[in-house]
Scaffold this motif. Structure first.
Motif, PDB file in Angstrom:
ATOM      1  N   TRP A   1       0.787  -1.203  -0.006  1.00 36.39           N
ATOM      2  CA  TRP A   1      -0.104   0.005   0.091  1.00 36.39           C
ATOM      3  C   TRP A   1       0.903   1.031   0.278  1.00 36.39           C
ATOM      4  CZ3 TRP A   1      -4.260   1.071   4.633  1.00 36.39           C
ATOM      5  CH2 TRP A   1      -4.434   2.922   4.435  1.00 36.39           C
ATOM      6  N   ILE A   2       1.505   0.858   0.656  1.00 35.51           N
ATOM      7  CA  ILE A   2       2.858   2.653   0.597  1.00 35.51           C
ATOM      8  C   ILE A   2       3.180   2.444  -0.795  1.00 35.51           C
ATOM      9  CG2 ILE A   2       5.067   3.376   2.403  1.00 35.51           C
ATOM     10  CD1 ILE A   2       3.392   1.643   4.677  1.00 35.51           C
ATOM     11  N   GLY A   3       3.998   1.166  -0.705  1.00 35.64           N
ATOM     12  CA  GLY A   3       5.016   1.999  -2.084  1.00 35.64           C
ATOM     13  C   GLY A   3       3.533   2.029  -3.780  1.00 35.64           C
ATOM     14  N   ILE A   4       2.541   1.653  -3.238  1.00 37.11           N
ATOM     15  CA  ILE A   4       1.704   2.756  -4.368  1.00 37.11           C
ATOM     16  C   ILE A   4       1.696   4.120  -4.051  1.00 37.11           C
ATOM     17  CG2 ILE A   4      -0.746   2.654  -5.662  1.00 37.11           C
ATOM     18  CD1 ILE A   4      -0.742  -1.001  -4.708  1.00 37.11           C
ATOM     19  N   ASP A   5       1.147   4.334  -2.512  1.00 32.06           N
ATOM     20  CA  ASP A   5       0.872   5.694  -2.350  1.00 32.06           C
ATOM     21  C   ASP A   5       1.988   6.153  -2.992  1.00 32.06           C
ATOM     22  OD1 ASP A   5      -0.985   5.435  -1.660  1.00 32.06           O
ATOM     23  OD2 ASP A   5      -0.369   5.517   0.471  1.00 32.06           O
ATOM     24  N   PHE A   6       3.780   5.332  -2.589  1.00 34.34           N
ATOM     25  CA  PHE A   6       4.701   6.825  -3.118  1.00 34.34           C
ATOM     26  C   PHE A   6       5.440   6.517  -4.523  1.00 34.34           C
ATOM     27  CE2 PHE A   6       9.480   6.847  -3.671  1.00 34.34           C
ATOM     28  CZ  PHE A   6       9.151   8.218  -2.184  1.00 34.34           C
TER      29      PHE A   6
ATOM     30  N   GLN B   1       3.999  12.513   9.470  1.00 34.18           N
ATOM     31  CA  GLN B   1       4.525  13.691   8.532  1.00 34.18           C
ATOM     32  C   GLN B   1       5.811  14.877   8.516  1.00 34.18           C
ATOM     33  OE1 GLN B   1       4.690  13.094   4.917  1.00 34.18           O
ATOM     34  NE2 GLN B   1       1.994  12.837   4.531  1.00 34.18           N
ATOM     35  N   ASN B   2       6.100  14.291   7.569  1.00 37.80           N
ATOM     36  CA  ASN B   2       7.201  15.457   7.287  1.00 37.80           C
ATOM     37  C   ASN B   2       6.734  16.969   6.975  1.00 37.80           C
ATOM     38  OD1 ASN B   2       7.814  16.027   4.335  1.00 37.80           O
ATOM     39  ND2 ASN B   2       8.797  14.231   4.015  1.00 37.80           N
ATOM     40  N   ASP B   3       7.742  17.987   7.096  1.00 36.48           N
ATOM     41  CA  ASP B   3       7.151  18.947   6.392  1.00 36.48           C
ATOM     42  C   ASP B   3       8.029  19.920   5.529  1.00 36.48           C
ATOM     43  OD1 ASP B   3       9.763  19.842   7.640  1.00 36.48           O
ATOM     44  OD2 ASP B   3       9.066  20.815   9.281  1.00 36.48           O
TER      45      ASP B   3
ATOM     46  N   LEU C   1       5.327  14.012  -8.814  1.00 36.49           N
ATOM     47  CA  LEU C   1       7.331  14.672  -8.957  1.00 36.49           C
ATOM     48  C   LEU C   1       7.380  14.624 -11.169  1.00 36.49           C
ATOM     49  CD1 LEU C   1       8.911  13.557  -6.075  1.00 36.49           C
ATOM     50  CD2 LEU C   1       7.670  15.505  -6.315  1.00 36.49           C
ATOM     51  N   GLU C   2       7.474  13.795 -11.285  1.00 42.63           N
ATOM     52  CA  GLU C   2       7.466  13.192 -12.516  1.00 42.63           C
ATOM     53  C   GLU C   2       6.848  14.419 -13.615  1.00 42.63           C
ATOM     54  OE1 GLU C   2       9.096   8.519 -12.437  1.00 42.63           O
ATOM     55  OE2 GLU C   2       6.859   9.511 -12.975  1.00 42.63           O
ATOM     56  N   SER C   3       5.802  14.488 -13.253  1.00 38.21           N
ATOM     57  CA  SER C   3       4.925  15.872 -14.375  1.00 38.21           C
ATOM     58  C   SER C   3       5.627  16.782 -13.717  1.00 38.21           C
ATOM     59  CB  SER C   3       3.648  15.461 -13.372  1.00 38.21           C
ATOM     60  OG  SER C   3       3.101  16.129 -12.398  1.00 38.21           O
TER      61      SER C   3
ATOM     62  N   PHE D   1      -0.914  17.234  -6.417  1.00 35.84           N
ATOM     63  CA  PHE D   1      -0.972  16.379  -5.857  1.00 35.84           C
ATOM     64  C   PHE D   1      -0.847  15.714  -4.724  1.00 35.84           C
ATOM     65  CE2 PHE D   1       1.149  17.296  -1.148  1.00 35.84           C
ATOM     66  CZ  PHE D   1       1.953  17.004  -1.583  1.00 35.84           C
ATOM     67  N   TYR D   2      -0.239  14.731  -4.759  1.00 32.30           N
ATOM     68  CA  TYR D   2      -0.402  13.530  -4.325  1.00 32.30           C
ATOM     69  C   TYR D   2       0.721  13.171  -2.732  1.00 32.30           C
ATOM     70  CZ  TYR D   2      -2.407   8.701  -3.590  1.00 32.30           C
ATOM     71  OH  TYR D   2      -2.710   7.200  -2.991  1.00 32.30           O
ATOM     72  N   GLU D   3       0.529  13.151  -1.697  1.00 28.14           N
ATOM     73  CA  GLU D   3       0.910  13.593  -0.371  1.00 28.14           C
ATOM     74  C   GLU D   3       1.461  11.529  -0.415  1.00 28.14           C
ATOM     75  OE1 GLU D   3       1.865  15.422   2.421  1.00 28.14           O
ATOM     76  OE2 GLU D   3      -0.576  15.161   1.735  1.00 28.14           O
ATOM     77  N   ARG D   4       2.706  12.656   0.018  1.00 27.47           N
ATOM     78  CA  ARG D   4       4.402  11.407   0.209  1.00 27.47           C
ATOM     79  C   ARG D   4       3.826  10.341   1.614  1.00 27.47           C
ATOM     80  NH1 ARG D   4       7.548  10.970   3.797  1.00 27.47           N
ATOM     81  NH2 ARG D   4      10.187  10.098   3.563  1.00 27.47           N
ATOM     82  N   PRO D   5       3.713   8.916   1.705  1.00 29.74           N
ATOM     83  CA  PRO D   5       3.522   8.458   2.979  1.00 29.74           C
ATOM     84  C   PRO D   5       4.719   7.875   3.432  1.00 29.74           C
ATOM     85  CG  PRO D   5       3.880   6.767   0.375  1.00 29.74           C
ATOM     86  CD  PRO D   5       3.822   8.573   0.144  1.00 29.74           C
ATOM     87  N   PRO D   6       4.679   9.001   4.594  1.00 32.35           N
ATOM     88  CA  PRO D   6       5.111   8.652   5.508  1.00 32.35           C
ATOM     89  C   PRO D   6       6.369   7.618   5.933  1.00 32.35           C
ATOM     90  CG  PRO D   6       3.195   9.689   6.632  1.00 32.35           C
ATOM     91  CD  PRO D   6       2.908   9.589   6.012  1.00 32.35           C
ATOM     92  N   GLY D   7       4.868   6.537   5.643  1.00 34.18           N
ATOM     93  CA  GLY D   7       6.217   5.158   5.485  1.00 34.18           C
ATOM     94  C   GLY D   7       6.667   4.566   4.971  1.00 34.18           C
TER      95      GLY D   7
END
Length: 342
Positions: free
Chosen positions: A28-33, A319-321, A40-42, A48-54
């Motif tokens: 799940w984390i891998g898919i989100d990431f 989550q980071n800032d 980022l590639e776009s 914007f898609y949130e970076r998964p902290p996991g």
């Protein structure tokens, strides 16, 4: 002597369920990431898609540096805070239940276990026996992961607060997860050959990566020696059937010792499950001398992990800032960012 069946149900099915849950969580984390990377590639042209902290769980070196920086400065670094709480959870687990992280939670450990089980079947079919690396070679090979971990530990624990902050603030640390993704997304032929060799070795040598090369395993292995819960054997009731040693994935001679004190014991409880005599082999608190029920191990591992990581979430340190604008800036020059220049 009459053999009494162990009154407790085998715990391996619980361990398998927990392993699968964490593997699915990582997927799940891998898919989100992956979706975050696509943003980022776009270059920010897609939503914007949130970076998964996991994903911080795959950055143990950065997490260890952050913990040390936190201890020295009193400040939790903002880049990968989730990794700090995940590593603290792993350290706590190792202190309470030994090297349990490796056999209950770690997805690499789970993958290694399944590959090794497959390898055992292959060896039995092809060679009518399971190959075991001789002990005279096993011991020096096991030292490799400690040498690797020792290198990183020395490099980290000899750094000053200023040096730690400089590295943690640097672009390389901030996008180290993105760099890791790029490594596998655009993997070189050489890296494929290395991974293939590791896979083949894991088929013929159980847990090759975990046993000989994993620095994470070295860390939890050292900490597990301090655990106050150990596998204990009642020498008065033991019939020396040897079943416990046969099922031990770490090749520990459980039937030859009274207390299992080993950096390779993962508290998988396979030996306790297979013992035919009630309470002859059990996990015991070395301080209170009381038996630890098998279900307490399963529930305790999950509870400890959830509580500590939950503290990170509830305190706002998950989550980071790092803003998405900053991520976009770093991604545009990703190929020029490395640990030597940043």
């Amino acid at each position: 002597m009459k053999i009494d069946k162990n009154l407790e149900a085998p715990i391996q099915k619980y361990r398998s369920i927990i392993q699968i849950i964490f593997v699915l969580l990582v997927v799940w984390i891998g898919i989100d990431f992956h979706l975050f990377i696509k943003y980022l590639e776009s270059n920010g042209t897609t939503p914007f898609y949130e970076r998964p902290p996991g994903v911080d769980s795959f950055l143990p070196i950065s997490s260890l540096m952050s913990i040390y920086y936190w201890i020295l400065s009193g400040t939790l670094h903002h880049a990968h805070p989730a990794g700090v709480f995940i590593l603290i959870a792993v350290i706590t687990l190792s202190w309470i239940f030994g090297k349990s992280f490796c056999s209950w939670i770690c997805p690499i450990g789970t993958l290694s276990e399944y590959i090794s089980d497959f390898g055992d079947k292959v060896q039995k079919k092809l060679f009518k026996k399971i190959y075991k690396i001789p002990r005279w070679l096993d011991y020096p090979l096991r030292s490799l992961k400690y040498l690797i971990f020792g290198f990183f530990a020395y490099a980290i624990f000899t750094m000053s607060v200023a040096a730690l902050k400089e590295f943690l603030d640097g672009s390389y640390n901030i996008v180290s997860d993105v760099k890791m993704y790029s490594f596998f997304a655009d993997i070189s032929f050489f890296s494929i050959k290395v991974l293939t060799i590791l896979f083949v070795l894991s088929i013929f040598i159980r847990g090759f990566w975990c046993r000989y090369l994993c620095p994470y395993g070295a860390l939890v292995g050292i900490l597990s020696l301090l655990s106050f819960n150990k596998i204990k054997r009642n020498t008065d009731t033991c019939t020396n059937c040897g079943k416990c040693s046969l099922v031990c994935p770490s090749r520990i001679k459980v039937d030859k010792v009274q207390t299992v004190i080993s950096d390779e014991c993962t508290t998988c409880m396979a030996c306790v499950d297979v013992c035919p005599l009630n309470e002859t082999l059990q996990l015991q608190n070395v301080v209170t001398k009381r038996r630890v029920p098998k279900k307490i191990v399963a529930y305790g591992i999950i509870l400890i992990f959830l509580v500590i990581t939950g503290i990170g979430v509830l305190t706002g340190n998950w989550q980071n800032d790092i803003s998405h604008e900053e991520y976009l800036q770093h991604y545009q020059r990703l190929d020029r960012i490395d640990h030597l220049t940043e």
